[in-house]
Write an enzyme that holds these catalytic residues in place. Structure first.
Site, PDB file in Angstrom:
ATOM      1  CD  GLU A  28      -1.110  -2.367   2.300  1.00  0.00           C
ATOM      2  OE1 GLU A  28       0.120  -2.499   2.011  1.00  0.00           O
ATOM      3  OE2 GLU A  28      -1.742  -2.825   3.304  1.00  0.00           O
ATOM      4  CG  LEU A  77      20.153 -31.286   0.376  1.00  0.00           C
ATOM      5  CD1 LEU A  77      19.854 -31.239   1.839  1.00  0.00           C
ATOM      6  CD2 LEU A  77      18.986 -31.717  -0.190  1.00  0.00           C
ATOM      7  CB  CYS A 114      -0.307  -0.739   5.403  1.00  0.00           C
ATOM      8  SG  CYS A 114       1.258  -1.354   5.183  1.00  0.00           S
TER       9      CYS A 114
END
Ligand SMILES: NC(=O)c1ccc[n+]([C@@H]2O[C@H](COP(=O)([O-])OP(=O)(O)OC[C@H]3O[C@@H](n4cnc5c(N)ncnc54)[C@H](OP(=O)(O)O)[C@@H]3O)[C@@H](O)[C@H]2O)c1
Length: 341
Positions: free
Chosen positions: A56, A207, A88
């Site tokens: 926002e 990995l 926000c």
């Protein structure tokens, strides 16, 4: 009664924007639009990761002033708390936004209740536009916040007869390159990869998250090895290509708590069978990804061992939510049927 569908095109765009933000880390992917009173788009924004402006605020920052009667369309309920950035809900009120339309509620302990703050300040609040789409997009973060533990994805590669390794314990490579490519991309979009010490001993895997040309993705998940064995520091999982931690415990809840504290919100459990079966038996999983190769291996190295079920009536029920062909292999994503775990 407001017709919610008038906000759907803007919400669809907000969801697209949300997907541009990182899928890993402690914060959700969020997108936002500011619309004028005729629903024309004035500004767009999205959250680019922890410590950066929320969606926002990112959208508002592109405007010098907000015209009267403007609407903010946001994929997640605007937050109400001061973390590494300000709340926000307050930013929207201060900017003079008249209406806020959002898709999903914020389940966070600290961040929720932004909608109430907004409506208390006289802002019109509309909830539920494309809620299902937003819940699907945000499922990892939303689930982690609700359960206060990392979202757990179990993943294994198996043959047609459900074997995850041959009798010599080798499992490289059950699936082909197309499936492996997708697995590496997926690894680059989450926080941690977890394996038992058995897999490290038998497979000596890297990995890491690697691109098809062998180079590494910018984001590397934490490598987590669980088990009490003393492991040689020369094993690949301990190389410098990505961070690694060995947790010398068998208590999976303890493992998950330790990962949570480290900011891990999405963990990929890559095996082997023994540890994956423990996660299943303890109901600690949110989705299962299976890479199914058209091979037969026979033998005793099944993908899942004992999960404490002896009768068909007690079988855990899952539903398929995605099935795809990847080269010669099949990809299946399944989630537990609600209330069955
Ligand atoms: N096809 C695939 O997708 C795939 C993926 C991974 C591995 N594999 C294959 O699987 C085999 C290795 O699997 P595995 O089942 O033998 O080993 P594993 O599941 O990787 O590791 C088992 C070990 O994990 C530790 N552990 C930690 N917490 C545990 C818990 N709550 N319950 C049980 N064990 C726990 C124990 O070790 P400590 O004694 O150290 O505590 C245990 O012996 C290899 O053959 C590998 O090739 C296949």
């Amino acid at each position: 009664m407001t017709n919610l569908s008038v906000y759907e095109p803007a919400m669809r765009r907000a969801l697209e924007l949300a997907a541009l933000g990182p899928a890993y880390g402690v914060n959700p992917q969020v997108g936002a639009l500011i619309l004028d009173k005729d629903l024309n788009v004035l500004a767009e924004g999205f959250h680019k990761g922890s410590g950066t402006p929320h969606a926002e605020v990112d959208a508002l920052s592109k405007l010098t002033s907000v015209p009267e009667g403007s609407t903010a369309v946001v994929t997640l309920e605007p937050c109400n708390h001061t973390g590494r950035t300000g709340p926000c809900a307050q930013a929207l009120i201060a900017a003079g936004i008249s209406r806020v339309v959002y898709a999903t509620k914020d389940p966070g302990n600290d961040s929720a209740n932004g909608a109430k703050t907004l409506s208390d300040a006289g802002v019109e609040v509309i909830f539920g536009v494309l809620e299902n789409e937003a819940k699907e997009q945000g499922r990892v973060w939303l689930t982690a916040m609700e359960k206060q533990r990392p979202f757990i994805t179990l993943k294994w590669a198996q043959t047609l007869d459900g074997r995850s390794a041959a009798s010599d314990k080798s499992s490289k490579w059950i699936t082909g390159s197309a499936a492996r490519e997708v697995v590496h991309l997926r690894r680059s979009q989450l926080d941690a990869i977890l394996v038992g010490t058995g897999t490290v001993k038998y497979d000596n895997p890297d990995l890491t998250a690697r691109k098809p040309d062998g180079s590494r993705y910018e984001h590397q998940p934490l490598r987590v090895v669980v088990g009490k064995s003393e492991l040689s520091p020369d094993l690949r999982v301990f190389n410098d290509d990505a961070p690694t931690v060995q947790l010398k415990t068998h208590d999976l809840n303890d493992v998950l708590s330790q990962l949570w504290v480290r900011g891990i919100r999405h963990v990929l459990v890559e095996g082997g069978a023994e540890i994956a079966s423990e996660f299943i038996q303890q109901g600690l999983f949110d989705e299962v990804l299976i890479y199914q190769a058209p091979l037969l291996l026979g033998g005793s190295n099944v993908a899942v061992t004992d999960i404490g079920i002896s009768s068909m009536a007690d079988a855990l029920k899952l539903e398929f939510v995605e099935i795809k062909q990847l080269g010669a292999d099949l990809f299946i994503r399944a989630i537990p049927v609600e209330g069955e775990k």
